[in-house]
Design a protein around this motif. Structure first.
Motif, PDB file in Angstrom:
ATOM      1  N   SER A  15      45.211  41.755  50.392  1.00 36.37           N
ATOM      2  CA  SER A  15      43.762  41.734  50.161  1.00 36.37           C
ATOM      3  C   SER A  15      43.229  40.303  50.157  1.00 36.37           C
ATOM      4  O   SER A  15      42.090  40.056  50.563  1.00 36.37           O
ATOM      5  CB  SER A  15      43.404  42.459  48.859  1.00 36.37           C
ATOM      6  OG  SER A  15      43.961  41.825  47.732  1.00 36.37           O
ATOM      7  N   CYS A  16      44.056  39.353  49.736  1.00 32.83           N
ATOM      8  CA  CYS A  16      43.609  37.952  49.727  1.00 32.83           C
ATOM      9  C   CYS A  16      43.498  37.411  51.146  1.00 32.83           C
ATOM     10  O   CYS A  16      42.611  36.605  51.443  1.00 32.83           O
ATOM     11  CB  CYS A  16      44.574  37.096  48.913  1.00 32.83           C
ATOM     12  SG  CYS A  16      44.803  37.686  47.222  1.00 32.83           S
ATOM     13  N   ILE A 106      37.314  38.971  40.357  1.00 32.32           N
ATOM     14  CA  ILE A 106      38.221  39.759  41.216  1.00 32.32           C
ATOM     15  C   ILE A 106      39.489  38.961  41.521  1.00 32.32           C
ATOM     16  O   ILE A 106      40.606  39.467  41.355  1.00 32.32           O
ATOM     17  CB  ILE A 106      37.514  40.177  42.522  1.00 32.32           C
ATOM     18  CG1 ILE A 106      36.310  41.087  42.199  1.00 32.32           C
ATOM     19  CG2 ILE A 106      38.497  40.867  43.476  1.00 32.32           C
ATOM     20  CD1 ILE A 106      35.405  41.388  43.383  1.00 32.32           C
ATOM     21  N   GLN A 111      43.001  41.118  40.940  1.00 28.46           N
ATOM     22  CA  GLN A 111      44.049  41.124  41.966  1.00 28.46           C
ATOM     23  C   GLN A 111      45.407  40.606  41.480  1.00 28.46           C
ATOM     24  O   GLN A 111      46.436  41.237  41.760  1.00 28.46           O
ATOM     25  CB  GLN A 111      43.561  40.351  43.215  1.00 28.46           C
ATOM     26  CG  GLN A 111      44.384  40.592  44.479  1.00 28.46           C
ATOM     27  CD  GLN A 111      45.686  39.802  44.493  1.00 28.46           C
ATOM     28  OE1 GLN A 111      45.817  38.753  43.878  1.00 28.46           O
ATOM     29  NE2 GLN A 111      46.681  40.346  45.204  1.00 28.46           N
ATOM     30  N   ASN A 115      49.205  42.675  42.108  1.00 24.40           N
ATOM     31  CA  ASN A 115      49.822  42.296  43.383  1.00 24.40           C
ATOM     32  C   ASN A 115      51.321  42.618  43.374  1.00 24.40           C
ATOM     33  O   ASN A 115      51.916  42.920  42.343  1.00 24.40           O
ATOM     34  CB  ASN A 115      49.498  40.845  43.760  1.00 24.40           C
ATOM     35  CG  ASN A 115      50.357  39.842  43.025  1.00 24.40           C
ATOM     36  OD1 ASN A 115      51.236  40.189  42.246  1.00 24.40           O
ATOM     37  ND2 ASN A 115      50.088  38.576  43.247  1.00 24.40           N
ATOM     38  N   ILE A 135      42.826  47.534  37.720  1.00 25.56           N
ATOM     39  CA  ILE A 135      41.662  47.678  38.598  1.00 25.56           C
ATOM     40  C   ILE A 135      40.503  48.330  37.857  1.00 25.56           C
ATOM     41  O   ILE A 135      39.367  47.857  37.930  1.00 25.56           O
ATOM     42  CB  ILE A 135      42.027  48.484  39.864  1.00 25.56           C
ATOM     43  CG1 ILE A 135      43.066  47.698  40.689  1.00 25.56           C
ATOM     44  CG2 ILE A 135      40.778  48.765  40.700  1.00 25.56           C
ATOM     45  CD1 ILE A 135      43.659  48.464  41.860  1.00 25.56           C
ATOM     46  N   CYS A 165      35.344  39.313  48.456  1.00 24.06           N
ATOM     47  CA  CYS A 165      36.358  39.709  47.470  1.00 24.06           C
ATOM     48  C   CYS A 165      36.260  41.205  47.165  1.00 24.06           C
ATOM     49  O   CYS A 165      37.276  41.866  46.927  1.00 24.06           O
ATOM     50  CB  CYS A 165      36.168  38.909  46.182  1.00 24.06           C
ATOM     51  SG  CYS A 165      36.442  37.146  46.392  1.00 24.06           S
ATOM     52  N   GLN A 169      39.266  44.471  47.473  1.00 21.47           N
ATOM     53  CA  GLN A 169      39.687  45.004  46.175  1.00 21.47           C
ATOM     54  C   GLN A 169      39.434  46.511  46.091  1.00 21.47           C
ATOM     55  O   GLN A 169      40.225  47.240  45.492  1.00 21.47           O
ATOM     56  CB  GLN A 169      38.988  44.257  45.041  1.00 21.47           C
ATOM     57  CG  GLN A 169      39.513  44.620  43.672  1.00 21.47           C
ATOM     58  CD  GLN A 169      41.001  44.336  43.516  1.00 21.47           C
ATOM     59  OE1 GLN A 169      41.453  43.219  43.693  1.00 21.47           O
ATOM     60  NE2 GLN A 169      41.798  45.365  43.222  1.00 21.47           N
ATOM     61  N   ASN A 172      42.243  48.134  47.792  1.00 21.00           N
ATOM     62  CA  ASN A 172      43.399  48.236  46.885  1.00 21.00           C
ATOM     63  C   ASN A 172      43.215  49.378  45.894  1.00 21.00           C
ATOM     64  O   ASN A 172      44.173  50.090  45.569  1.00 21.00           O
ATOM     65  CB  ASN A 172      43.601  46.927  46.121  1.00 21.00           C
ATOM     66  CG  ASN A 172      44.300  45.868  46.962  1.00 21.00           C
ATOM     67  OD1 ASN A 172      44.763  46.146  48.073  1.00 21.00           O
ATOM     68  ND2 ASN A 172      44.370  44.646  46.445  1.00 21.00           N
TER      69      ASN A 172
END
Lengths: 216, 216
Positions: A15-16, A106, A111, A115, A135, A165, A169, A172
């Motif tokens: 996601s990053c 976020i 995150q 991770n 989350i 961001c 997220q 995810n």
């Protein structure tokens, strides 16, 4: 790879990495992708070659202008300072503060807790619940903040770093089967953003390293 | 409290609060402290009153210029943009990127994994080892990065936002009994910074809410 062209060390599902891919797409910056598979070979981020580039052993890292930058928000801020059009931070310092607050919420508050490297330290049967808790407690806060800041997007009506961001997220959250029905503002903004070209070309389902079965 | 004076919602031992206290001290910004005790009454950050200010239920939050900002780095960036002297980010965009990369490494890659709310989710006998692992793997990366960026401080010879993150994180390392001997650059920079007035007045041992037995 063409000399001088930026190189993004990226993993399709990170996601990053996706945050930075959106920034590159919005700003129209041409780049090459150097895939780093976080699963294969025990994790290619642990190779000596990659560690020399990014001692944090994380993606993304961006090779640009003769240097290599790690940390997605630091990369985005650098792109904003050196390639300011279109802007990803508003002009007004107070709105910039809101954008950075949401981005940090976020990138620093959600995150990192869900991770891959952290989940590997949690017992296998508890991983899903751990990620869901991280989350949903972050999204509770985010939804409350967006009630005061959102227009069409996270802060007003322009796409900002906060939106870069948000979308990864929410992806995810989907992956970890988080019920997003308590978050109508997050969900609405996410849908609007996913309709934009820059969010589509940068999507995990469409990267050079996306496996055939995960193509979207 | 005087009208118009910034108010910092802070806990003496919170490393993220300390970052902001150093920025306020360096920039000579007069402020009031509103202590939020993260332990007492089951955690004062969970009160309705505080949640209305910061839905993340975390310190620090800064009330300033008619708004409330959460997230320590977003606060510091706002102070930098509105009170630019002395600067906490270098002028050169490449050096700014290094400062932000180091700041994000600590604020997003180390601290969130060893903060109180996460450790409470880890089994009690495993908490110390969990925190030590988060800090030492982050410090391994940080030491490698500093080999390329450090002068007297984290990036060159001027105090930057990265240094505001470093010192409170080293204090957390001490608290969790992390052996810092493998990190000579981190240790040297930490010592130099702790000698500066702004790092002393902002120290956890000298805050309005520091309990008598923890005064330094």
């Amino acid at each position: 790879m063409q000399a001088g062209k930026p190189v993004l060390y990226s993993y399709f599902r990170s996601s990053c990495s996706w945050r930075v891919r959106i920034a590159l797409a919005l700003k129209g910056i041409d780049y090459d992708t150097a895939p780093v598979n976080l699963i294969k070979d025990g994790g290619q981020q642990f190779s000596d070659e990659f560690q020399a580039l990014n001692p944090m052993k994380q993606v993304p890292a961006l090779k640009i202008d003769g240097m290599t930058i790690g940390q997605s928000l630091a990369i985005i801020e650098y792109l904003e300072e050196t390639r300011p059009t279109p802007r990803l931070l508003p002009q007004d310092p107070k709105k910039r503060a809101l954008v950075r607050m949401i981005s940090d919420l976020i990138a620093g508050g959600i995150q990192p807790l869900q991770n891959l490297s952290v989940l590997r330290q949690v017992e296998e049967q508890q991983r899903l619940a751990w990620a869901q808790k991280a989350i949903s407690s972050g999204f509770n806060a985010l939804e409350a903040i967006l009630r005061g800041t959102a227009g069409k997007y996270c802060v007003g009506d322009e796409v900002t770093m906060a939106d870069l961001c948000l979308v990864p997220q929410v992806a995810n959250a989907d992956r970890f089967k988080v019920d997003v029905s308590p978050y109508p503002i997050i969900s609405r903004i996410n849908r609007s953003l996913l309709a934009l070209d820059a969010f589509q070309v940068s999507h995990p389902g469409r990267q050079p390293d996306t496996p055939p079965e995960m193509r979207a």
